[in-house]
Design a protein around this motif. Structure first.
Motif, PDB file in Angstrom:
ATOM      1  N   ALA A 140     -34.892  -3.576  51.725  1.00 44.89           N
ATOM      2  CA  ALA A 140     -33.968  -4.674  51.317  1.00 44.89           C
ATOM      3  C   ALA A 140     -34.473  -5.057  49.999  1.00 44.89           C
ATOM      4  O   ALA A 140     -35.778  -4.866  49.430  1.00 44.89           O
ATOM      5  N   ALA A 141     -33.538  -5.600  49.186  1.00 45.20           N
ATOM      6  CA  ALA A 141     -33.756  -5.877  47.826  1.00 45.20           C
ATOM      7  C   ALA A 141     -33.172  -7.023  47.587  1.00 45.20           C
ATOM      8  O   ALA A 141     -32.074  -7.529  47.870  1.00 45.20           O
ATOM      9  N   TRP A 142     -34.030  -8.082  46.950  1.00 48.19           N
ATOM     10  CA  TRP A 142     -33.390  -9.186  46.241  1.00 48.19           C
ATOM     11  C   TRP A 142     -33.419  -9.354  44.634  1.00 48.19           C
ATOM     12  O   TRP A 142     -34.284  -9.136  44.037  1.00 48.19           O
ATOM     13  N   LYS A 143     -31.993  -9.390  44.298  1.00 43.90           N
ATOM     14  CA  LYS A 143     -32.149  -9.636  42.520  1.00 43.90           C
ATOM     15  C   LYS A 143     -32.757 -10.982  42.396  1.00 43.90           C
ATOM     16  O   LYS A 143     -32.414 -12.027  42.777  1.00 43.90           O
ATOM     17  N   LYS A 144     -33.689 -11.075  41.195  1.00 44.25           N
ATOM     18  CA  LYS A 144     -34.343 -12.301  40.774  1.00 44.25           C
ATOM     19  C   LYS A 144     -34.350 -12.302  39.353  1.00 44.25           C
ATOM     20  O   LYS A 144     -33.973 -11.047  38.553  1.00 44.25           O
ATOM     21  N   GLN A 145     -34.757 -13.411  38.968  1.00 45.57           N
ATOM     22  CA  GLN A 145     -34.933 -13.660  37.448  1.00 45.57           C
ATOM     23  C   GLN A 145     -36.261 -13.864  37.194  1.00 45.57           C
ATOM     24  O   GLN A 145     -36.925 -14.669  37.686  1.00 45.57           O
ATOM     25  N   GLY A 146     -36.754 -13.301  36.180  1.00 45.80           N
ATOM     26  CA  GLY A 146     -38.231 -13.725  35.743  1.00 45.80           C
ATOM     27  C   GLY A 146     -38.328 -13.511  34.132  1.00 45.80           C
ATOM     28  O   GLY A 146     -37.291 -13.752  33.625  1.00 45.80           O
ATOM     29  N   ALA A 147     -39.477 -13.966  33.736  1.00 50.14           N
ATOM     30  CA  ALA A 147     -39.737 -14.135  32.246  1.00 50.14           C
ATOM     31  C   ALA A 147     -39.232 -13.083  31.460  1.00 50.14           C
ATOM     32  O   ALA A 147     -38.817 -13.387  30.326  1.00 50.14           O
ATOM     33  N   LYS A 148     -39.295 -12.025  31.970  1.00 48.52           N
ATOM     34  CA  LYS A 148     -39.013 -10.861  31.362  1.00 48.52           C
ATOM     35  C   LYS A 148     -37.576 -10.024  31.597  1.00 48.52           C
ATOM     36  O   LYS A 148     -37.335  -9.119  30.937  1.00 48.52           O
ATOM     37  N   GLY A 149     -36.611 -10.780  32.304  1.00 48.21           N
ATOM     38  CA  GLY A 149     -35.521 -10.544  32.705  1.00 48.21           C
ATOM     39  C   GLY A 149     -35.272 -10.506  34.182  1.00 48.21           C
ATOM     40  O   GLY A 149     -36.161 -10.780  35.063  1.00 48.21           O
ATOM     41  N   GLU A 150     -34.188  -9.706  34.314  1.00 49.21           N
ATOM     42  CA  GLU A 150     -33.979  -9.595  35.856  1.00 49.21           C
ATOM     43  C   GLU A 150     -34.536  -8.509  36.324  1.00 49.21           C
ATOM     44  O   GLU A 150     -34.946  -7.589  35.875  1.00 49.21           O
ATOM     45  N   PHE A 151     -34.983  -8.640  37.676  1.00 46.91           N
ATOM     46  CA  PHE A 151     -35.744  -7.604  38.622  1.00 46.91           C
ATOM     47  C   PHE A 151     -35.223  -7.694  39.989  1.00 46.91           C
ATOM     48  O   PHE A 151     -34.640  -8.663  40.169  1.00 46.91           O
ATOM     49  N   TYR A 152     -35.753  -6.604  40.725  1.00 47.24           N
ATOM     50  CA  TYR A 152     -35.431  -6.517  42.062  1.00 47.24           C
ATOM     51  C   TYR A 152     -36.920  -6.593  42.953  1.00 47.24           C
ATOM     52  O   TYR A 152     -37.732  -6.125  42.563  1.00 47.24           O
ATOM     53  N   SER A 153     -36.950  -7.579  43.820  1.00 48.70           N
ATOM     54  CA  SER A 153     -38.095  -7.720  44.733  1.00 48.70           C
ATOM     55  C   SER A 153     -37.799  -6.863  45.877  1.00 48.70           C
ATOM     56  O   SER A 153     -36.529  -7.014  46.706  1.00 48.70           O
ATOM     57  N   ILE A 154     -38.469  -5.816  46.343  1.00 49.11           N
ATOM     58  CA  ILE A 154     -38.255  -4.972  47.533  1.00 49.11           C
ATOM     59  C   ILE A 154     -39.181  -5.170  48.715  1.00 49.11           C
ATOM     60  O   ILE A 154     -40.252  -5.331  48.611  1.00 49.11           O
ATOM     61  N   THR A 155     -38.683  -5.024  49.877  1.00 45.89           N
ATOM     62  CA  THR A 155     -39.370  -4.993  51.198  1.00 45.89           C
ATOM     63  C   THR A 155     -39.185  -3.733  51.945  1.00 45.89           C
ATOM     64  O   THR A 155     -37.895  -3.113  51.719  1.00 45.89           O
ATOM     65  N   GLN A 156     -40.230  -3.325  52.941  1.00 45.62           N
ATOM     66  CA  GLN A 156     -39.752  -2.330  53.662  1.00 45.62           C
ATOM     67  C   GLN A 156     -40.319  -2.356  55.034  1.00 45.62           C
ATOM     68  O   GLN A 156     -41.446  -3.101  55.198  1.00 45.62           O
ATOM     69  N   LYS A 157     -39.814  -1.994  56.015  1.00 46.66           N
ATOM     70  CA  LYS A 157     -40.443  -1.860  57.498  1.00 46.66           C
ATOM     71  C   LYS A 157     -39.817  -0.774  58.266  1.00 46.66           C
ATOM     72  O   LYS A 157     -38.821  -0.278  57.939  1.00 46.66           O
ATOM     73  N   LYS A 158     -40.674  -0.226  59.153  1.00 48.70           N
ATOM     74  CA  LYS A 158     -40.162   0.698  60.029  1.00 48.70           C
ATOM     75  C   LYS A 158     -38.983   0.454  60.710  1.00 48.70           C
ATOM     76  O   LYS A 158     -38.728  -0.837  61.279  1.00 48.70           O
ATOM     77  N   LYS A 159     -38.053   1.235  60.953  1.00 48.16           N
ATOM     78  CA  LYS A 159     -36.786   1.164  61.349  1.00 48.16           C
ATOM     79  C   LYS A 159     -36.935   1.263  62.857  1.00 48.16           C
ATOM     80  O   LYS A 159     -37.416   2.141  63.509  1.00 48.16           O
ATOM     81  N   THR A 160     -36.415   0.054  63.544  1.00 44.86           N
ATOM     82  CA  THR A 160     -36.722   0.122  65.060  1.00 44.86           C
ATOM     83  C   THR A 160     -35.653   0.475  66.085  1.00 44.86           C
ATOM     84  O   THR A 160     -35.714   0.574  67.056  1.00 44.86           O
ATOM     85  N   ASN A 161     -34.385   0.421  65.455  1.00 44.14           N
ATOM     86  CA  ASN A 161     -33.381   0.525  66.424  1.00 44.14           C
ATOM     87  C   ASN A 161     -32.680   1.978  66.202  1.00 44.14           C
ATOM     88  O   ASN A 161     -31.572   2.284  66.233  1.00 44.14           O
ATOM     89  N   LEU A 162     -33.638   2.909  66.335  1.00 47.13           N
ATOM     90  CA  LEU A 162     -33.155   4.136  66.318  1.00 47.13           C
ATOM     91  C   LEU A 162     -33.072   4.626  67.768  1.00 47.13           C
ATOM     92  O   LEU A 162     -33.441   4.254  68.913  1.00 47.13           O
TER      93      LEU A 162
END
Length: 70
Positions: free
Chosen positions: A40-62
Motif C-alpha cells: 500500500a502507498a500513501w502520496k505525501k508532501q515533503g521538504a524536497k517535494g512529493e513522495f510515496y510512503s509504502i508498507t508491505q505485509k504478508k497476504k493472508t486471504n489466499l
C-alpha cells in the motif's frame, strides 16, 4: 490468460475504495522470496517535494490449495 506475477515483480492500482484520509492512495501486490505480499502507498508532501510512503505485509486471504481436488 491471467497475469502471473514473477519473483521481484509487483503491481499497484489506485484505491477506488478510499473511504477516509488515512486509507492508502494505491494498493497492490508484490511477489518476494516466493511469497505474495500486499503493498500500500500513501502520496505525501515533503521538504524536497512529493513522495510515496509504502508498507508491505504478508497476504493472508489466499485460498487453501491443500483442499483443492486435482
Amino acid at each position: 490468460m491471467a497475469y502471473e506475477q514473477k519473483e521481484g515483480q509487483g503491481i499497484m492500482f489506485p484505491n477506488d475504495k478510499k473511504g477516509n484520509e488515512k486509507a492508502p492512495d494505491l494498493k497492490g501486490t508484490v511477489f518476494i522470496n516466493g511469497e505474495l505480499m500486499e503493498i500500500a502507498a500513501w502520496k505525501k508532501q515533503g521538504a524536497k517535494g512529493e513522495f510515496y510512503s509504502i508498507t508491505q505485509k504478508k497476504k493472508t486471504n489466499l485460498p487453501d490449495v491443500s483442499k483443492q481436488p486435482f
